[in-house]
Design a protein around this motif. Sequence first.
Motif, PDB file in Angstrom:
ATOM      1  N   TYR A  37       0.840  -1.199   0.000  1.00 19.02           N
ATOM      2  CA  TYR A  37       0.000   0.000   0.000  1.00 19.02           C
ATOM      3  C   TYR A  37       0.876   1.252   0.000  1.00 19.02           C
ATOM      4  CZ  TYR A  37      -3.659  -3.303   1.222  1.00 19.02           C
ATOM      5  OH  TYR A  37      -4.517  -4.365   1.214  1.00 19.02           O
ATOM      6  N   PRO A  38       0.485   2.269  -0.771  1.00 15.88           N
ATOM      7  CA  PRO A  38       1.269   3.507  -0.823  1.00 15.88           C
ATOM      8  C   PRO A  38       0.853   4.500   0.250  1.00 15.88           C
ATOM      9  CG  PRO A  38      -0.518   3.652  -2.389  1.00 15.88           C
ATOM     10  CD  PRO A  38      -0.641   2.293  -1.729  1.00 15.88           C
ATOM     11  N   LEU A  39       1.669   5.504   0.442  1.00 17.28           N
ATOM     12  CA  LEU A  39       1.261   6.705   1.148  1.00 17.28           C
ATOM     13  C   LEU A  39       0.390   7.522   0.206  1.00 17.28           C
ATOM     14  CD1 LEU A  39       4.831   7.835   2.334  1.00 17.28           C
ATOM     15  CD2 LEU A  39       3.322   6.221   3.490  1.00 17.28           C
ATOM     16  N   THR A  48       7.573   4.441  -1.262  1.00 22.37           N
ATOM     17  CA  THR A  48       8.907   4.704  -0.730  1.00 22.37           C
ATOM     18  C   THR A  48       9.777   3.457  -0.823  1.00 22.37           C
ATOM     19  OG1 THR A  48       8.146   4.160   1.503  1.00 22.37           O
ATOM     20  CG2 THR A  48       8.064   6.473   0.849  1.00 22.37           C
ATOM     21  N   SER A  49      11.084   3.666  -0.749  1.00 25.97           N
ATOM     22  CA  SER A  49      12.015   2.538  -0.819  1.00 25.97           C
ATOM     23  C   SER A  49      12.024   1.731   0.471  1.00 25.97           C
ATOM     24  CB  SER A  49      13.431   3.047  -1.116  1.00 25.97           C
ATOM     25  OG  SER A  49      13.848   3.971  -0.128  1.00 25.97           O
ATOM     26  N   MET A  67       3.398  -1.834   3.995  1.00 31.53           N
ATOM     27  CA  MET A  67       3.125  -0.407   3.898  1.00 31.53           C
ATOM     28  C   MET A  67       4.374   0.363   3.492  1.00 31.53           C
ATOM     29  SD  MET A  67      -0.030  -0.422   4.801  1.00 31.53           S
ATOM     30  CE  MET A  67      -0.198   1.357   4.652  1.00 31.53           C
ATOM     31  N   SER A  68       4.216   1.286   2.560  1.00 32.51           N
ATOM     32  CA  SER A  68       5.279   2.264   2.349  1.00 32.51           C
ATOM     33  C   SER A  68       5.454   3.058   3.636  1.00 32.51           C
ATOM     34  CB  SER A  68       4.931   3.199   1.194  1.00 32.51           C
ATOM     35  OG  SER A  68       5.053   2.534  -0.041  1.00 32.51           O
ATOM     36  N   ASP A  73      10.910  14.026   6.061  1.00 33.84           N
ATOM     37  CA  ASP A  73      10.703  14.918   4.910  1.00 33.84           C
ATOM     38  C   ASP A  73       9.290  14.772   4.341  1.00 33.84           C
ATOM     39  OD1 ASP A  73      13.260  15.899   5.131  1.00 33.84           O
ATOM     40  OD2 ASP A  73      14.113  14.548   3.631  1.00 33.84           O
ATOM     41  N   ILE A  74       8.819  13.542   4.256  1.00 31.96           N
ATOM     42  CA  ILE A  74       7.469  13.313   3.734  1.00 31.96           C
ATOM     43  C   ILE A  74       6.428  13.866   4.705  1.00 31.96           C
ATOM     44  CG2 ILE A  74       5.766  11.519   3.209  1.00 31.96           C
ATOM     45  CD1 ILE A  74       8.066   9.873   2.008  1.00 31.96           C
TER      46      ILE A  74
END
Length: 255
Positions: A37-39, A48-49, A67-68, A73-74
């Motif tokens: 799942y992405p942010l 994210t990596s 989960m990403s 920073d994000i």
Amino acid sequence: MLTPYFPESYVDFNQSEPRAKMLAALEQVRAQLGRTYPLWVDGKPVTTSENFTSTSPADPSRVVGVMSKANVDIADRAVRSAAQQFARWSRVDPEVRARVLLKAAAIMRRRVYEFSAWMCYEVSKSWLEAYADTCEAIDFLEFYAREAIRLGGSHPTTPMPGEENEVRYIPLGVGVVIPPWNFALAITAGMTTAALVTGNTVCLKPSSSSPVIAAKLIECLHEAGLPPEVLNFVPGPGASVGDTMVAHPLTRFIS
């Protein structure tokens, strides 16, 4: 005209029909376990990596989802994006915002067994506890939608000769929502949608123990018509992501 608010009713799993529906939902969800799942930041999915894994407490070898993982920073970018979007979302008519919650409630009601099955896996709730959790989430959506409509617009206040006075409730700005795991859907949905329906923008950092059900809530709200840019989804560590958003100078309130 909306019908009066009334809480969702529970089912009796001693009965064959709800029992069969729950077994089918568990099979449906089992086939989806282990997905990534992405942010969501500034209205866009972000991969994210670095990831983290949500596993089932009852069976730690079972991966519920990957989960990403957000970082400092994000988290900073999410709050700044939410602050920028607030100017537009805060001016949307309260009834329009409320309609998003009502549509989300209808979607969740149609998928009540599916949402409950996710909690059986991710937080190992019993069938009835999971079903009650989903019902409470629907209750929040239905009740807060009605309250937003009731409280929207102008309200009378003490009259004074030669003056035209009114009371208006206004949104604050960016809200940071950090729910616990124990009511993985209900509390997450309640705190998030209460902020959104009153015209605030939100940065949601779910519990690291239950991020997948929060991702499913995001999907439900998007399907209901919520503009993606007004709700940022930033799962990650509390000591970095959570603290960054809580202490951010653009954050106006914390749930």
